[in-house]
Design a protein around this motif. Structure first.
Motif, PDB file in Angstrom:
ATOM      1  N   ALA A   1      15.826  -3.212  10.723  1.00  0.00           N
ATOM      2  CA  ALA A   1      14.974  -4.023  11.590  1.00  0.00           C
ATOM      3  C   ALA A   1      15.535  -4.014  13.008  1.00  0.00           C
ATOM      4  O   ALA A   1      16.716  -4.321  13.210  1.00  0.00           O
ATOM      5  N   VAL A   2      14.705  -3.657  13.971  1.00  0.00           N
ATOM      6  CA  VAL A   2      15.095  -3.646  15.382  1.00  0.00           C
ATOM      7  C   VAL A   2      14.332  -4.754  16.093  1.00  0.00           C
ATOM      8  O   VAL A   2      13.099  -4.696  16.210  1.00  0.00           O
ATOM      9  N   VAL A   3      15.055  -5.775  16.538  1.00  0.00           N
ATOM     10  CA  VAL A   3      14.453  -6.917  17.230  1.00  0.00           C
ATOM     11  C   VAL A   3      14.462  -6.648  18.724  1.00  0.00           C
ATOM     12  O   VAL A   3      15.527  -6.503  19.336  1.00  0.00           O
ATOM     13  N   VAL A   4      13.265  -6.562  19.313  1.00  0.00           N
ATOM     14  CA  VAL A   4      13.155  -6.240  20.740  1.00  0.00           C
ATOM     15  C   VAL A   4      12.801  -7.454  21.591  1.00  0.00           C
ATOM     16  O   VAL A   4      12.759  -7.353  22.819  1.00  0.00           O
ATOM     17  N   LYS A   5      12.534  -8.600  20.946  1.00  0.00           N
ATOM     18  CA  LYS A   5      12.252  -9.824  21.703  1.00  0.00           C
ATOM     19  C   LYS A   5      12.358 -11.032  20.780  1.00  0.00           C
ATOM     20  O   LYS A   5      12.256 -10.909  19.547  1.00  0.00           O
ATOM     21  N   GLU A   6      12.558 -12.177  21.385  1.00  0.00           N
ATOM     22  CA  GLU A   6      12.538 -13.455  20.686  1.00  0.00           C
ATOM     23  C   GLU A   6      11.309 -14.216  21.163  1.00  0.00           C
ATOM     24  O   GLU A   6      11.138 -14.439  22.361  1.00  0.00           O
ATOM     25  N   SER A   7      10.456 -14.583  20.258  1.00  0.00           N
ATOM     26  CA  SER A   7       9.242 -15.315  20.632  1.00  0.00           C
ATOM     27  C   SER A   7       9.519 -16.812  20.627  1.00  0.00           C
ATOM     28  O   SER A   7      10.052 -17.346  19.652  1.00  0.00           O
ATOM     29  N   LEU A   8       9.158 -17.469  21.706  1.00  0.00           N
ATOM     30  CA  LEU A   8       9.324 -18.914  21.797  1.00  0.00           C
ATOM     31  C   LEU A   8       8.134 -19.630  21.184  1.00  0.00           C
ATOM     32  O   LEU A   8       8.257 -20.732  20.669  1.00  0.00           O
ATOM     33  N   ASN A   9       6.971 -18.996  21.252  1.00  0.00           N
ATOM     34  CA  ASN A   9       5.755 -19.486  20.619  1.00  0.00           C
ATOM     35  C   ASN A   9       4.788 -18.311  20.564  1.00  0.00           C
ATOM     36  O   ASN A   9       5.182 -17.164  20.818  1.00  0.00           O
ATOM     37  N   ILE A  10       3.531 -18.570  20.264  1.00  0.00           N
ATOM     38  CA  ILE A  10       2.593 -17.460  20.055  1.00  0.00           C
ATOM     39  C   ILE A  10       2.301 -16.691  21.335  1.00  0.00           C
ATOM     40  O   ILE A  10       1.887 -15.527  21.288  1.00  0.00           O
TER      41      ILE A  10
ATOM     42  N   LEU B   1       0.832  -1.206   0.000  1.00  0.00           N
ATOM     43  CA  LEU B   1       0.000   0.000   0.000  1.00  0.00           C
ATOM     44  C   LEU B   1       0.866   1.255   0.000  1.00  0.00           C
ATOM     45  O   LEU B   1       0.634   2.180  -0.782  1.00  0.00           O
ATOM     46  N   ALA B   2       1.880   1.283   0.849  1.00  0.00           N
ATOM     47  CA  ALA B   2       2.799   2.424   0.860  1.00  0.00           C
ATOM     48  C   ALA B   2       3.488   2.571  -0.489  1.00  0.00           C
ATOM     49  O   ALA B   2       3.673   3.685  -0.994  1.00  0.00           O
ATOM     50  N   GLY B   3       3.848   1.452  -1.096  1.00  0.00           N
ATOM     51  CA  GLY B   3       4.508   1.493  -2.397  1.00  0.00           C
ATOM     52  C   GLY B   3       3.644   2.097  -3.475  1.00  0.00           C
ATOM     53  O   GLY B   3       4.169   2.679  -4.438  1.00  0.00           O
ATOM     54  N   CYS B   4       2.329   1.981  -3.341  1.00  0.00           N
ATOM     55  CA  CYS B   4       1.424   2.601  -4.322  1.00  0.00           C
ATOM     56  C   CYS B   4       1.618   4.113  -4.377  1.00  0.00           C
ATOM     57  O   CYS B   4       1.322   4.752  -5.388  1.00  0.00           O
ATOM     58  N   PHE B   5       2.084   4.696  -3.276  1.00  0.00           N
ATOM     59  CA  PHE B   5       2.296   6.134  -3.206  1.00  0.00           C
ATOM     60  C   PHE B   5       3.775   6.502  -3.286  1.00  0.00           C
ATOM     61  O   PHE B   5       4.153   7.659  -3.053  1.00  0.00           O
ATOM     62  N   GLY B   6       4.611   5.503  -3.599  1.00  0.00           N
ATOM     63  CA  GLY B   6       6.041   5.755  -3.713  1.00  0.00           C
ATOM     64  C   GLY B   6       6.739   5.925  -2.384  1.00  0.00           C
ATOM     65  O   GLY B   6       7.829   6.509  -2.316  1.00  0.00           O
ATOM     66  N   ILE B   7       6.160   5.384  -1.295  1.00  0.00           N
ATOM     67  CA  ILE B   7       6.722   5.557   0.049  1.00  0.00           C
ATOM     68  C   ILE B   7       7.549   4.327   0.419  1.00  0.00           C
ATOM     69  O   ILE B   7       7.016   3.210   0.451  1.00  0.00           O
ATOM     70  N   PRO B   8       8.827   4.497   0.739  1.00  0.00           N
ATOM     71  CA  PRO B   8       9.623   3.354   1.192  1.00  0.00           C
ATOM     72  C   PRO B   8       9.352   3.034   2.662  1.00  0.00           C
ATOM     73  O   PRO B   8       9.184   3.935   3.489  1.00  0.00           O
ATOM     74  N   VAL B   9       9.288   1.760   2.987  1.00  0.00           N
ATOM     75  CA  VAL B   9       9.187   1.315   4.375  1.00  0.00           C
ATOM     76  C   VAL B   9      10.607   1.051   4.854  1.00  0.00           C
ATOM     77  O   VAL B   9      11.280   0.144   4.362  1.00  0.00           O
ATOM     78  N   VAL B  10      11.066   1.849   5.801  1.00  0.00           N
ATOM     79  CA  VAL B  10      12.491   1.843   6.133  1.00  0.00           C
ATOM     80  C   VAL B  10      12.804   1.275   7.513  1.00  0.00           C
ATOM     81  O   VAL B  10      13.966   0.979   7.801  1.00  0.00           O
ATOM     82  N   LEU B  11      11.804   1.106   8.374  1.00  0.00           N
ATOM     83  CA  LEU B  11      12.045   0.599   9.726  1.00  0.00           C
ATOM     84  C   LEU B  11      10.917  -0.319  10.151  1.00  0.00           C
ATOM     85  O   LEU B  11       9.744  -0.033   9.899  1.00  0.00           O
ATOM     86  N   VAL B  12      11.290  -1.417  10.823  1.00  0.00           N
ATOM     87  CA  VAL B  12      10.307  -2.272  11.488  1.00  0.00           C
ATOM     88  C   VAL B  12      10.867  -2.656  12.845  1.00  0.00           C
ATOM     89  O   VAL B  12      12.068  -2.922  12.983  1.00  0.00           O
ATOM     90  N   THR B  13      10.020  -2.648  13.880  1.00  0.00           N
ATOM     91  CA  THR B  13      10.415  -3.136  15.199  1.00  0.00           C
ATOM     92  C   THR B  13       9.430  -4.202  15.636  1.00  0.00           C
ATOM     93  O   THR B  13       8.238  -4.119  15.351  1.00  0.00           O
ATOM     94  N   GLY B  14       9.950  -5.222  16.322  1.00  0.00           N
ATOM     95  CA  GLY B  14       9.117  -6.334  16.770  1.00  0.00           C
ATOM     96  C   GLY B  14       9.997  -7.516  17.128  1.00  0.00           C
ATOM     97  O   GLY B  14      11.173  -7.343  17.480  1.00  0.00           O
ATOM     98  N   ASP B  15       9.455  -8.725  17.019  1.00  0.00           N
ATOM     99  CA  ASP B  15      10.265  -9.900  17.322  1.00  0.00           C
ATOM    100  C   ASP B  15      11.040 -10.342  16.086  1.00  0.00           C
ATOM    101  O   ASP B  15      10.913  -9.764  14.998  1.00  0.00           O
ATOM    102  N   SER B  16      11.870 -11.378  16.251  1.00  0.00           N
ATOM    103  CA  SER B  16      12.737 -11.798  15.140  1.00  0.00           C
ATOM    104  C   SER B  16      11.930 -12.367  13.978  1.00  0.00           C
ATOM    105  O   SER B  16      12.318 -12.210  12.812  1.00  0.00           O
ATOM    106  N   ALA B  17      10.800 -13.014  14.257  1.00  0.00           N
ATOM    107  CA  ALA B  17       9.964 -13.533  13.169  1.00  0.00           C
ATOM    108  C   ALA B  17       9.419 -12.387  12.327  1.00  0.00           C
ATOM    109  O   ALA B  17       9.327 -12.492  11.093  1.00  0.00           O
TER     110      ALA B  17
END
Length: 258
Positions: free
Chosen positions: A170-179, A140-156
């Motif tokens: 990519a900033v990994v703030v946790k490792e998920s062992l399961n859901i 959706l962002a690409g439709c407007f020519g917008i680059p997605v440059v950062l994501v934060t979350g778990d390693s998955a």
């Protein structure tokens, strides 16, 4: 430089499961809101250091999660109900961040993994490939020519993001062992890493291309119950595949925004 920050709560350090942390009835929900808001503030600080002059933050968690009283004073908040399908994105934005993002439904070792709704949607495919919120909103962002440059979350989540934007910050703030179980960084350390990552991401934005796969597009949503598919069929352009699956075909990706 104008920046859009799309937020969710499930990818925040210190958030571990739906019932206690992500749902408004959870015993730690107020804490989760504060943790998210402070992670967003860290991203805003990094963005401002890199030259951002206008920062819009979308409260992207369904029930609402950003604590507006604690939000960074230089950010504007897009919140409430009835968002336009395009989330207010347009070509005036120079970059997009995902903060607190989670992986798609059925992802392995992915905390609180789901696609749009943990209570109604089983999974989603685009042109036969499984896809989640990160992928669809990056297109959706690409439709407007917008680059997605950062994501934060778990390693998955970081691994999923690199499928669409290989050189994303990519900033990994946790490792998920399961859901429902995670090994989180301390919130303070997570925020330090997010601030640095946000600053790096905007400095690198010219090297990160918007993502836009070519048409045609076929989006299939599989719901957890027939009643949810019934509601989707009330929107124009959808056709029934079976009792719990609906699809839409188009050459214009913006028609798939939901």
């Amino acid at each position: 430089m104008k920046l859009y920050i799309l937020t969710d709560i499930e990818g925040v350090a210190g958030v571990a499961n739906f019932e206690d942390y992500s749902y408004p009835t959870g015993r730690f929900y107020l804490q989760s809101r504060r943790l998210l808001t402070l992670e967003v503030n860290a991203a805003v600080e990094g963005a401002l250091a890199a030259g951002a002059t206008d920062v819009v933050v979308l409260d992207g968690h369904g029930p609402g999660a950003i604590n507006v009283e604690e939000l960074h004073s230089e950010a504007r908040l897009l919140h409430g109900s009835g968002y336009p399908p395009t989330l207010g994105l347009d070509a005036s934005y120079d970059a997009l961040f995902f903060v607190g993002q989670h992986a798609m439904s059925r992802a392995e070792r992915a905390g609180l993994a789901h696609s749009y709704s943990s209570r109604t949607v089983e999974h989603v495919t685009l042109n036969g490939e499984r896809i989640g919120e990160f992928g669809l909103r990056t297109i959706l962002a690409g439709c407007f020519g917008i680059p997605v440059v950062l994501v934060t979350g778990d390693s998955a989540t970081a691994d999923e993001a690199r499928r669409y934007v290989p050189n994303i910050e990519a900033v990994v703030v946790k490792e998920s062992l399961n859901i429902s179980c995670a090994l989180s960084l301390s919130p303070e350390k997570a925020r330090r890493l997010i601030r640095r990552g946000a600053e790096r991401a905007l400095h690198r934005k010219e090297d990160i291309a918007p993502y836009q796969p070519p048409p045609p597009y076929e989006l299939v949503i599989e719901y957890q119950a027939e009643e949810h598919a019934d509601r989707r069929m009330q929107s124009p352009g959808w056709e029934r595949v079976d009792p719990v699956r609906v699809r839409k075909r188009t050459n214009d990706f913006l028609e798939l925004a939901w």
